[in-house]
Each structure stands twice: as structure tokens, then as C-alpha cells.
Design a protein around this motif. Structure first.
Motif, PDB file in Angstrom:
ATOM      1  N   CYS A   1       0.937  -1.201  -0.129  1.00  0.00           N
ATOM      2  CA  CYS A   1      -0.001   0.037   0.014  1.00  0.00           C
ATOM      3  C   CYS A   1       0.797   0.995  -0.124  1.00  0.00           C
ATOM      4  O   CYS A   1       2.054   1.234   0.664  1.00  0.00           O
ATOM      5  CB  CYS A   1      -0.986  -0.007   1.133  1.00  0.00           C
ATOM      6  N   ILE A   2       0.352   2.160  -0.854  1.00  0.00           N
ATOM      7  CA  ILE A   2       1.148   3.537  -0.809  1.00  0.00           C
ATOM      8  C   ILE A   2       0.317   4.470  -0.682  1.00  0.00           C
ATOM      9  O   ILE A   2      -1.054   4.247  -0.804  1.00  0.00           O
ATOM     10  CB  ILE A   2       2.122   3.756  -1.986  1.00  0.00           C
ATOM     11  N   ALA A   3       0.510   5.550   0.052  1.00  0.00           N
ATOM     12  CA  ALA A   3      -0.428   6.590   0.413  1.00  0.00           C
ATOM     13  C   ALA A   3       0.167   8.067   0.222  1.00  0.00           C
ATOM     14  O   ALA A   3       1.413   8.185   0.353  1.00  0.00           O
ATOM     15  CB  ALA A   3      -0.968   6.449   1.608  1.00  0.00           C
ATOM     16  N   LEU A   4      -0.656   8.929  -0.133  1.00  0.00           N
ATOM     17  CA  LEU A   4      -0.457  10.631   0.210  1.00  0.00           C
ATOM     18  C   LEU A   4      -1.068  11.036   0.847  1.00  0.00           C
ATOM     19  O   LEU A   4      -2.496  11.059   0.660  1.00  0.00           O
ATOM     20  CB  LEU A   4      -0.428  11.088  -1.419  1.00  0.00           C
ATOM     21  N   LEU A   5      -0.786  11.564   1.905  1.00  0.00           N
ATOM     22  CA  LEU A   5      -1.387  12.291   2.991  1.00  0.00           C
ATOM     23  C   LEU A   5      -1.524  13.852   2.904  1.00  0.00           C
ATOM     24  O   LEU A   5      -0.205  14.496   2.464  1.00  0.00           O
ATOM     25  CB  LEU A   5      -1.084  12.020   4.246  1.00  0.00           C
ATOM     26  N   VAL A   6      -2.312  14.637   3.197  1.00  0.00           N
ATOM     27  CA  VAL A   6      -2.204  16.145   2.938  1.00  0.00           C
ATOM     28  C   VAL A   6      -2.646  16.828   4.292  1.00  0.00           C
ATOM     29  O   VAL A   6      -4.126  16.447   4.651  1.00  0.00           O
ATOM     30  CB  VAL A   6      -2.926  16.734   1.712  1.00  0.00           C
ATOM     31  N   ALA A   7      -2.199  17.427   5.309  1.00  0.00           N
ATOM     32  CA  ALA A   7      -2.801  18.202   6.320  1.00  0.00           C
ATOM     33  C   ALA A   7      -3.454  19.310   5.780  1.00  0.00           C
ATOM     34  O   ALA A   7      -3.694  20.027   4.950  1.00  0.00           O
ATOM     35  CB  ALA A   7      -1.663  18.898   6.863  1.00  0.00           C
TER      36      ALA A   7
END
Length: 593
Positions: free
Chosen positions: A188-194
Motif C-alpha cells: 500500500c502506498i499513500a499520499l497524506l495532506v494536512a
């Protein structure tokens, strides 16, 4: 609904109909058929984009693409907005499952774009590229175990991955990695944004689990829909697509997720639709009420009432998703989709007058009341004020439903004013609002007579675009829903619109539009409605099936327009007006069969 194709870019661009969407109630990412996320405005729908490959073939992207030739099979999970894409290469098959995740309590404090890669058979090697753009300010990178943290102005983003994902390039502007998907293997890969707050970095196992949690939430929402009639699967998929555009922070409804996509390749009609139009909000509320999505419809109606009540003295055509004034239009210096410039943000409709909005709002309130719900005192006072305003303003010229710079006495605007006052009179008689019902009713009849005298052409046998012309307007097909038919005038108008503006199941907006844009998806749905409401539900059913076939292989994500000659999607997407018009077309067949 399964979509199978071999994705191909032309000059770096995918066809617009080859994009799927994923969303979390505040932002939407567009996922190309080749595994490249080419658009994501985060943390909010109207934020500057993190990825802008839709505007620039060399622009920002987040891609997962096989390193050898491939074709795909793609679908949304049943009754869900979780997306699955199978990549099929000469040496194997692998699946990418994608979601903008929610948590157990709904929307997460951060945006979480999760992408699970699984090997199904053989061996498939993927190249992964994370390359955001700097539209939000200066970009800098910070090292962290198994993550790449970037600060783009005031925004923090984090690319999370496992040890098995091998990073080959890790620069400020991009990260490039590879992963080999063998049978039974998964990562699994992910991109998080505050969301303008400190950014937590959850473990990948939790992120991966939230894909399934999100899938369950979408399914639970779809299962509450109450429709039981023809085209039920299409209605559920359409409602799920429309729900992408409900901005959960405020209850506003965005017109579309993108800005600057062309209504004609190489043309200059490239607008920003990431705002809330009163017209679209009203139509969406009605569609959601009819579908049984009461919480969303009530929340959106509450936003509409609060926004207009706090603004003044007259309602605007369009607001930001927070109920504020839309910014002035600006030009963004990018190449544009397939060279279509200029690319705009902001919207010029902010200063226009669109008198049909009165009908949109009053009819929505009337439907809300007729279905057994209660108007609060604030709503009642607003509706009374708007009805009185409509009495005073209906004789003005305006920009019409199509927001044209040429102000005229548009027929559809006058019908909208007739509708507003007839609905206000009904609401007053039933005790939902205070006001002079007989006065409102009498003025509505005066408007009807004015329309018949000034906007009807016996020579062409149709209501015209505006007083003093013989041009046609497909928006008048909508008036069949309002009960405006008399003396077969809408029946004859429908026939005239079909003769001049229709190409098969697709319909242009008005006379001359074919020279500057594609056929308008909503107008094509309104033609179906016109058949259903004017007594030919069987023909409407056949037409709708033909239209669904013509909408292409986007399996539920509708753009604003379609080129009738090529089937290419045009304009911004997912386009709320297209989806809600399709919902209403399906309802019209059920209600008139």
C-alpha cells in the motif's frame, strides 16, 4: 460496470472520458486509465491543485504505471466509490485499489489518498512517480523513515510506502520508485495532506484497512437510497458520483471538481466550476430528496438558505463553497488541456443576474414541504422576501441560465419567475410561508401571459430563446417538469428543439452552440424528461438507453459536454449538472410510466 481499454495519450493527454474519480467529501482526485492521478486539489475542492497534468502534459502527477505495455479492466466496487483497476501485461496481472479514505467517524482530520497494489498472476513491475506542483508556494523536502515529506507553502504532504518499494529518485520536486507485483504479493502506498493542521503519519496497515472501511461507508450510503424502478443501477452509480461534489465542511454543492477544461478542443471557453451555483444546488437538493438521501438534501438546503439569508439584498448566481463572494476571474499560465487556453480560475458569473434562480429556490422549498418536511422560520422569511423580489424584478433583462454576456428577456428566466410565484402562492396557502398568496398567483398568471405573447413564434412553432428572436433554447425542455404545458406549446417546442439542436440522443444548448462547443449532457437528459412528462414514457425509456450508450466508457463519471462526432468528453468533470439531470431523467420515467 466494467470498462476495458488500452489507454493511450495524445501529446501527453488522456481523453477526458478515460478518467475515474475518487473523493472524500471535501476533495476529488481524477485517476487516468493509465494509473496516473492527473488532478487533485487538496485539502479542499477549491484549493490550488497538487497535480495538474490535466492542464500541462509535463505537469504534476501521482502515477502507478506498468513498465511494459498493458491494457486495463476497471470498475467501481458495487455501490461504492472505491475504484479497482486491473493492469494486464504480457507477463502478468495486477490490481490497484484506490480510495480517498474516511474514518470511523466520517471525514478524517487529514486527506488520505490510498493506493493498494496486488499481484494477481505472473509478475508486473510498476513505476511510481509522485511529482506535485508548486502552485501553493515554495516546495521543500524533509527526510523521514519510509516517507517523503514535502512542504508546499503552508501545506504539508507525506508520501508513505513500505520498505519493499524501492526509491530510485528522491528530489524536492519528485519521487520515483519501483515495485514488482508477484502473485499474492501486496503493498500500500499513500499520499497524506494536512488540512491546515499538524499532520499525523499513520502506519500503512491502518491506511490499507481504511480502504475497506471507506468501501463499507459508501455501500451503506447507497443502500439507503429509496429508488425502485427502471435504470436502478445507473441511478445508484449516478448518485454516488453526485455525492463527490457535496462539500462536507459546509453542505455546499460544487458544480464540478475541475477548472479550465475546454468545451471545445483549442477553444477559449475554459472556466472554473469549483464553486456552488444556486441553480445547481437547488436541482441537486431536489434530486437527492427524490432519491431518499434526506441528510444530504437537508444539509444542502440549509446551506443554501443560510448563504442567501446572510448575503443581500438579492441572491447571487454563485458562491464559494464557504458561502463567500467568488473571486474575480484570473488567467493561469499553463499550456491548457490539448492546447486549450486560457485556463481560468474564479468565475465571471459572480456579478451576473439570473432571474430563474427564484424559481429554483422556491420550487426546491415547495418540494421539501410537499414531501412532509418542515420549513424553519428563517427559511420562511427568506422565501417570502424572494417571492416579493421576484414580483419586482421579473420584467428585467438578465444573463439567463447559460450566463451569457448578452442580456435579454430570456424565456427560461421568465418561466423561472412564473414558477417562483406559483410555488410561493402554494406555500402560502398551505401555511408554510407568510405572504399574499392571491397576489403572487395573479402575478404568476401575468408572467405566463407575457411569455405567450412575447416569447412564442407561431412561424417556427416553438417558444424562443428570448423575446424578439426565433433562436431556440434547449433549457425550455426543462419546463415540462414544471407543469408549464398548455395548448401543446411545449410539445411543439420539443419537436423544434429536436429538429435544430439534437444529433441523435445528444442535444446542443441553443441555436449556434454547435459552432463553439459540444452537445450538453444535461440538455440531452432534459429531452428524455420532455418525452416522459409529455406523455410518452416508453419513448423516453428508449431514448435514455440510447443516451447512456452514447455517454461513452467513463462508467458513471460524466463531463459537461460530448462531441457528437467523436464521442469525446468535453468540459469540467465530474459535472454536477450532468449527473443530477440524469437522475431526474430516470425519475421522470418512473413517475410517468
Amino acid at each position: 460496470m466494467l470498462c476495458s481499454l488500452t489507454p493511450e495519450r495524445t501529446d501527453g493527454f488522456l481523453p477526458l472520458e478515460h478518467y475515474a474519480a475518487i473523493g472524500d467529501g471535501r476533495s476529488i482526485a481524477l485517476v487516468g486509465a493509465d494509473g496516473s492521478i492527473d488532478w487533485w486539489s487538496a485539502p479542499d475542492l477549491d484549493s490550488p491543485p497538487l497535480f495538474n497534468r490535466l492542464h500541462d502534459a509535463q505537469g504534476g502527477r501521482f502515477s502507478i504505471t506498468p513498465t511494459e505495455p498493458f491494457k486495463i479492466e476497471r470498475r467501481y466496487r458495487t455501490n461504492s466509490n472505491v475504484l479497482e483497476t486491473d493492469f494486464i501485461t504480457p507477463n502478468g496481472r495486477a490490481r490497484v485499489t484506490e480510495s480517498l479514505n474516511s474514518g470511523p467517524g466520517g471525514r478524517l482530520p487529514w486527506c488520505e489518498l490510498a493506493r493498494r497494489i496486488e499481484g494477481l498472476s505472473g509478475l508486473v513491475e510498476f513505476e511510481i512517480v509522485v511529482a506535485p506542483i508548486c502552485a501553493q508556494g515554495e516546495l521543500r523536502k524533509v527526510d523521514h523513515p519510509n516517507t517523503t515529506i514535502r512542504y508546499i507553502g503552508e501545506l504539508a504532504t507525506t508520501f508513505c510506502h513500505s520498505d519493499a518499494v524501492v526509491i530510485s529518485v528522491d528530489e524536492d520536486e519528485r519521487t520515483v520508485a519501483r515495485w514488482r507485483a508477484s502473485e499474492g504479493a501486496s503493498t500500500c502506498i499513500a499520499l497524506l495532506v494536512a488540512d491546515h493542521a499538524p499532520l499525523a503519519i499513520p502506519d500503512l496497515h491502518s491506511i490499507d484497512k481504511r480502504i475497506e472501511l471507506s468501501d463499507g461507508e459508501w455501500r451503506r450510503w447507497a443502500e439507503q437510497l429509496t429508488y425502485d424502478g427502471p435504470f436502478a443501477d445507473d441511478l445508484i452509480r449516478c448518485a454516488l458520483s453526485l455525492k463527490f461534489l457535496l462539500f462536507s465542511k459546509t453542505g455546499a454543492i460544487a458544480a464540478a471538481a475541475t477548472s479550465g477544461l475546454p468545451e471545445r478542443f483549442g477553444g477559449d471557453k475554459n472556466y472554473d466550476y469549483r464553486y456552488a451555483w444556486v441553480r445547481d444546488a437547488a436541482y441537486t437538493i431536489k434530486a437527492l430528496l427524490r432519491a431518499g438521501a434526506l441528510a444530504e438534501a437537508t444539509g444542502a438546503f440549509g446551506w443554501l438558505v443560510r448563504t442567501i439569508s446572510e448575503d443581500g439584498p438579492e441572491p447571487k448566481v454563485v458562491y464559494t463553497l464557504r458561502g463567500e463572494d467568488v473571486p474575480d476571474e484570473e488567467i493561469i499560465e499553463v499550456p491548457g488541456y490539448k492546447g486549450s487556453t486560457p485556463v481560468r480560475v474564479g468565475n465571471r458569473a459572480r456579478t451576473q443576474v439570473q432571474l430563474s434562480c427564484y424559481g429554483d429556490i422556491l420550487e426546491t422549498a415547495a418540494l421539501f414541504a410537499r414531501t412532509g418536511h418542515v420549513l424553519d422560520p428563517t427559511s420562511s422569511r427568506l422565501l417570502t422576501r424572494l417571492a416579493d423580489q421576484c414580483m419586482e424584478r421579473w420584467q428585467q433583462k438578465d444573463s439567463g441560465i447559460w450566463e451569457l454576456e448578452d442580456e435579454q428577456h430570456y424565456t427560461f428566466s421568465k418561466v423561472g419567475c412564473w414558477l417562483a410565484l406559483s410555488q410561493a402562492a402554494e406555500l402560502a396557502r398551505d401555511g408554510h410561508i407568510h405572504g399574499d398568496a392571491e397576489r403572487w398567483h395573479a402575478e404568476s398568471e401575468r408572467i405566463r401571459a407575457w411569455i405567450d405573447e412575447n416569447c412564442w413564434s407561431e412561424r417556427i412553432g416553438a417558444y424562443t430563446f428570448y423575446a424578439g428572436t426565433e433562436r431556440l433554447d434547449a433549457a425550455l425542455l426543462l419546463t415540462t417538469r414544471f407543469g408549464f404545458e398548455h395548448d401543446d406549446r411545449l410539445l411543439r417546442t420539443r419537436a423544434a428543439v429536436e429538429r435544430e439542436l439534437a444529433v441523435g440522443p445528444l442535444v446542443y444548448r441553443y441555436s449556434g452552440a454547435s459552432e463553439e462547443e459540444g452537445a450538453f449532457v444535461a440538455c440531452s437528459c432534459w429531452l428524455v424528461e420532455a418525452y416522459a412528462f409529455l406523455g410518452d414514457a416508453a419513448q423516453a425509456r428508449d431514448m435514455l438507453q440510447t443516451l447512456l450508450d452514447a455517454l461513452g466508457n467513463n462508467f458513471g463519471i460524466l463531463s459537461e459536454e460530448i462531441d457528437p462526432q467523436t464521442g469525446a468528453g468535453l468540459g469540467n468533470l465530474p459535472q454536477g449538472l450532468s449527473h443530477l439531470a440524469l437522475l431526474h431523467a430516470i425519475f421522470s420515467i418512473q413517475e410517468n410510466s
